[in-house]
Write an enzyme that holds these catalytic residues in place. Structure first.
Site, PDB file in Angstrom:
ATOM      1  N   SER A 129      19.451 -17.533  35.901  1.00  0.00           N
ATOM      2  CA  SER A 129      20.389 -18.503  35.340  1.00  0.00           C
ATOM      3  C   SER A 129      20.762 -18.050  33.937  1.00  0.00           C
ATOM      4  CB  SER A 129      19.791 -19.910  35.292  1.00  0.00           C
ATOM      5  OG  SER A 129      20.777 -20.860  34.886  1.00  0.00           O
ATOM      6  N   SER A 130      21.971 -18.404  33.529  1.00  0.00           N
ATOM      7  CA  SER A 130      22.427 -18.018  32.198  1.00  0.00           C
ATOM      8  C   SER A 130      23.537 -18.947  31.746  1.00  0.00           C
ATOM      9  CB  SER A 130      22.951 -16.570  32.202  1.00  0.00           C
ATOM     10  OG  SER A 130      24.135 -16.480  32.977  1.00  0.00           O
ATOM     11  N   SER A 131      23.827 -18.869  30.459  1.00  0.00           N
ATOM     12  CA  SER A 131      25.017 -19.503  29.900  1.00  0.00           C
ATOM     13  C   SER A 131      26.055 -18.402  29.763  1.00  0.00           C
ATOM     14  CB  SER A 131      24.709 -20.138  28.540  1.00  0.00           C
ATOM     15  OG  SER A 131      25.871 -20.713  27.985  1.00  0.00           O
TER      16      SER A 131
END
Length: 381
Positions: A98-100
């Site tokens: 997951s990441s921004s």
């Protein structure tokens, strides 16, 4: 410095995005200038440290530096193999889960999707909630539904969104199934890559609606596309040519496989240069030809392993200026398939990815070159 003091950082971020051409719509610019990204990053992220991922703490770098990092046009990894940055005491190995996403790509996708005031949107992949907030600012929270696979990420995104005053419909579940209760959507926007378009997205978009996302795969090839749904239930569109890369949706990730042991197999000379794998479109074409194969190594040497059958193909140079040799083993001749597709692409003049399009029906999904009746490759479904 408090969140209220980040207005200048947000304006600077929007200006940088406009300068590179990813932000052209004043309404999206207003959203970028209004939404504080630091709220969505929380207090911990990862940054690369050689082959590992090193946790970075808000309290460790100081508030001023943290806010600058948060409002940089950069992707920040927030989870690696299911471990949140807040839970990592030391650098960790693994793949980001997951990441921004960098804000310029978030807005670029929304501009490609053609989302506008009054539209009802399904976002697949809430993540930190930043892109959800950008949508809410323009469309109103009542018109935004966002679905997140990871329950923990979903809960933290809900907290972030509440902090900035947005309450969209948030769902925890498999985004590939969509969310029927919210249909018919004007647009589906996916912030994860998929190996094929889930049929449920077709069924939940209104006639004339759009599906925007990245088509990816196990060779790490990728292409951004916007599909429009016709009255006959089929969706079609062309790839934009943007060199974007998203994490695959978790149900589309490759299954585990044993450690690679190269097998000699049949040996012959290569008829196309393995260096084509270093070309953005070349890798994409190769992946279309062998969609169940994983690209194991990088650099000039190419190693492919078919996840389903264990078939292999690996290339090696014959000597300086003497071309390449390929070894193939197993029931699938992976290099034969890849070579045929790359030769077809080269015969058309090796065009950019914008020359490719896609047609999706309930029965079959095809990526084609130049025109729907041109050379084509069916996707696994």
């Amino acid at each position: 410095m408090t969140t209220d003091d980040t207005a200048s950082l947000r304006r600077d971020l929007a200006a940088r995005m406009a300068d590179i051409g990813s932000l052209t719509d004043p309404a999206w610019r207003a959203a970028v200038e209004a939404v504080p990204r630091d709220v969505f990053l929380g207090t911990d992220v990862y940054r690369p440290a050689g082959p590992l991922w090193e946790p970075v703490r808000r309290h460790g770098v100081g508030e001023k530096e943290w806010l600058g990092l948060a409002h940089a046009d950069t992707t920040w990894v927030t989870q690696v193999d299911g471990t949140d940055a807040a839970d990592a005491s030391d650098p960790v190995a693994g793949r980001p889960t997951s990441s921004s996403t960098l804000p310029s790509l978030v807005v670029r996708m929304l501009e490609v999707a053609g989302v506008k005031e009054g539209d009802k949107v399904l976002e697949v992949g809430t993540g930190t909630g930043y892109s959800t907030a950008i949508l809410c600012h323009r469309l109103g929270a009542a018109n935004v539904t966002s679905i997140e696979y990871d329950p923990g990420l979903g809960r933290s995104a809900a907290e972030h969104l509440s902090t900035v005053g947005f309450s969209p419909t948030l769902v925890t579940g498999d985004g590939l199934q969509g969310y029927y209760e919210g249909g018919d959507y004007d647009a589906v926007v996916a912030t994860c890559a998929v190996r094929h378009i889930p049929p449920s997205w077709l069924w939940q978009v209104r006639d004339g609606g759009t599906i925007t996302g990245a088509l990816g795969g196990w060779m790490t090839g990728s292409g951004l596309i916007r599909l429009s749904l016709g009255g006959d239930g089929a969706a079609s569109g062309r790839f934009t040519g943007d060199e974007v890369s998203f994490m695959l949706a978790r149900p589309h990730e490759r299954p585990p496989r044993p450690m690679l042991i190269r097998r000699v197999g049949d040996v012959r000379a290569c008829r196309v240069d393995p260096g084509l794998f270093q070309d953005w479109t070349g890798r994409f074409v190769a992946q279309l030809a062998a969609p169940s194969a994983e690209f194991v190594t990088k650099g000039d040497d190419v190693v492919l392993v078919d996840v389903a059958t264990g078939s292999q193909a690996w290339t090696e140079p014959e000597g300086a200026g003497k071309g390449w040799t390929v070894h193939q083993s197993g029931p699938l001749r992976l290099w034969d398939r890849v070579e045929e597709a790359l030769a077809t692409w080269q015969a058309a003049g090796s065009p950019a990815q914008t020359a490719f399009g896609m047609t999706v029906t309930d029965e079959v999904q095809t990526v084609w070159l130049e025109a729907p009746d041109g050379p084509g490759w069916q996707l696994p479904t």
